[in-house]
Write an enzyme that holds these catalytic residues in place. Sequence first.
Site, PDB file in Angstrom:
ATOM      1  N   GLY A  27       0.143 -13.665 -16.550  1.00  0.00           N
ATOM      2  CA  GLY A  27      -0.768 -14.647 -15.945  1.00  0.00           C
ATOM      3  C   GLY A  27      -1.672 -14.051 -14.881  1.00  0.00           C
ATOM      4  O   GLY A  27      -1.728 -12.836 -14.691  1.00  0.00           O
ATOM      5  N   GLY A  30       0.401 -12.164 -12.212  1.00  0.00           N
ATOM      6  CA  GLY A  30       1.096 -11.028 -12.847  1.00  0.00           C
ATOM      7  C   GLY A  30       0.143  -9.907 -13.222  1.00  0.00           C
ATOM      8  O   GLY A  30       0.422  -8.721 -12.986  1.00  0.00           O
ATOM      9  N   TYR A 153       5.239 -31.160  -9.640  1.00  0.00           N
ATOM     10  CA  TYR A 153       5.187 -29.704  -9.378  1.00  0.00           C
ATOM     11  C   TYR A 153       5.719 -29.411  -7.977  1.00  0.00           C
ATOM     12  O   TYR A 153       6.505 -28.481  -7.787  1.00  0.00           O
ATOM     13  CB  TYR A 153       3.736 -29.277  -9.501  1.00  0.00           C
ATOM     14  N   LYS A 157       8.949 -27.107  -7.037  1.00  0.00           N
ATOM     15  CA  LYS A 157       8.775 -25.866  -6.269  1.00  0.00           C
ATOM     16  C   LYS A 157       9.630 -25.890  -4.991  1.00  0.00           C
ATOM     17  O   LYS A 157      10.202 -24.883  -4.592  1.00  0.00           O
ATOM     18  CB  LYS A 157       7.296 -25.671  -5.906  1.00  0.00           C
ATOM     19  N   VAL A 183      -5.069 -19.519  -5.531  1.00  0.00           N
ATOM     20  CA  VAL A 183      -5.333 -18.146  -5.969  1.00  0.00           C
ATOM     21  C   VAL A 183      -6.457 -18.161  -7.008  1.00  0.00           C
ATOM     22  O   VAL A 183      -6.575 -19.104  -7.791  1.00  0.00           O
ATOM     23  CB  VAL A 183      -4.091 -17.513  -6.623  1.00  0.00           C
ATOM     24  N   TRP A 218     -16.846 -31.564  -9.626  1.00  0.00           N
ATOM     25  CA  TRP A 218     -16.081 -32.803  -9.591  1.00  0.00           C
ATOM     26  C   TRP A 218     -15.712 -33.158  -8.155  1.00  0.00           C
ATOM     27  O   TRP A 218     -15.506 -32.280  -7.311  1.00  0.00           O
ATOM     28  CB  TRP A 218     -14.802 -32.653 -10.419  1.00  0.00           C
ATOM     29  N   ASP A 287     -10.789 -36.183  -5.377  1.00  0.00           N
ATOM     30  CA  ASP A 287     -10.828 -35.022  -4.493  1.00  0.00           C
ATOM     31  C   ASP A 287      -9.443 -34.401  -4.308  1.00  0.00           C
ATOM     32  O   ASP A 287      -9.309 -33.294  -3.813  1.00  0.00           O
ATOM     33  CB  ASP A 287     -11.358 -35.418  -3.100  1.00  0.00           C
TER      34      ASP A 287
END
Length: 331
Positions: A27, A30, A153, A157, A183, A218, A287
């Site tokens: 990814g 990685g 998520y 996490k 990132v 957006w 947003d």
Amino acid sequence: MCADQRIHGKMDGDTGKMRVMVTGGSGLVGKAIQQVLQEEGGREGEEWVFLSSKDANLLDVAETRAVFQKHRPTHVIHLAALVGGLFKNMRENLSFWRSNIYINDNVLQTAHEFGVQKVVSCLSTCIFPQNTTYPIDETMVHNGPPHDSNFGYSYAKRMIDVHNRAYFEQSGRLYTAVIPTNVFGPHDNFNIEDGHVLPGLIHKTYIAEREGTALQVWGSGRALRQFIYSLDLARLFLWVLREYNEVEPIILSVGPEDEVSIKEAAEAVVKAFEFKGKVIYDTSKADGQFKKTASNAKLRKYLPDFTFTPFHKAIKETCDWFVANYDIARK
Ligand code: NAP
Ligand code: GFB
């Protein structure tokens, strides 16, 4: 390079001291670690293997055990996850919760059972409490519910931090985690519906320029973000693996002073492409979190002299990579 990517540091025979297995090695993050290692050559006594889901579906405990059995790592960088931008998270909170809970438990428990000395996993600055003071720091992860847009998520996490504390308390394992901010970089997921904002804007600007249409940003453009270039994050990951020995997580981000608005981020992409078309803000789109300003004071305490790539330079390099690799880019 094949799915199972091996990089050998300059080693004497097979007496390598560190066998590092990177889950999620194919990814965005990685690939950045692979590039930095190739540039710096890896350290004496380090052997690296980079996995994709083709090497093992980490949702399956048997496949997870098999890949640990095959590589017998002494260290693991755990990147593998179901990852996506705001809009994919808003559509699929259940998938983000279940997939990431299963992947994380399979990897951490298997690492423990195989005697892995150190695991560095990944949280994210978007998992912090929605109602908080700023700047946010590492002690605040569990201080209240996360933003509704990505609660699945976020809770999955946060459980990595719970896992790490429990492995340390019960078994003395040094399993820790980093908390990157947003990132971006080469090998990102440039899919417009599922990806993050910067790869989405890069892909949309490329199309707008090619077709002579307007660029659609957006939301209002008012939301604020800190962005870290994937190659800078990769350098920090190598330091965490080799030198950081706290169970508590550490934020890896540019400082609060480097926070930009989505509008400024869009303008940076427009500048990199020298795009001359119209830029439209579609305020019918969400947003998400208005801000999630994170402190990097803990990182600065350890690495006061680390220098981040200037934002506009990193954006230009990423745009150039996308244009040069359009055919193979994830989009
Ligand atoms: P990415 O580009 O989407 O890559 C995800 C990686 O996980 C890929 O290598 C993928 O393999 C692998 N993977 C997904 N499901 C898998 C499964 N079931 N079994 C095995 N491997 C699986 O993600 P990324 O942006 O590099 O993120 C890496 C880590 O950083 C993640 O833990 C993410 O939560 C965290 N993070 C990312 C950001 C960001 O802005 N991108 C911000 C903060 C934290 P395939 O290539 O085979 O699909
Ligand atoms: O990177 P992003 O999708 O996720 O950024 P978050 C969303 C922000 O960018 C919102 C605006 O303010 C959007 O309105 N935006 C403008 C766009 N144009 C676009 C576009 O073309 N694509 C996208 N995606 N956004 C994520 C979390 O939050 O942060 C994830 O949901 C993950 O779990 C990630 O952790 C790091 O920064 O809002």
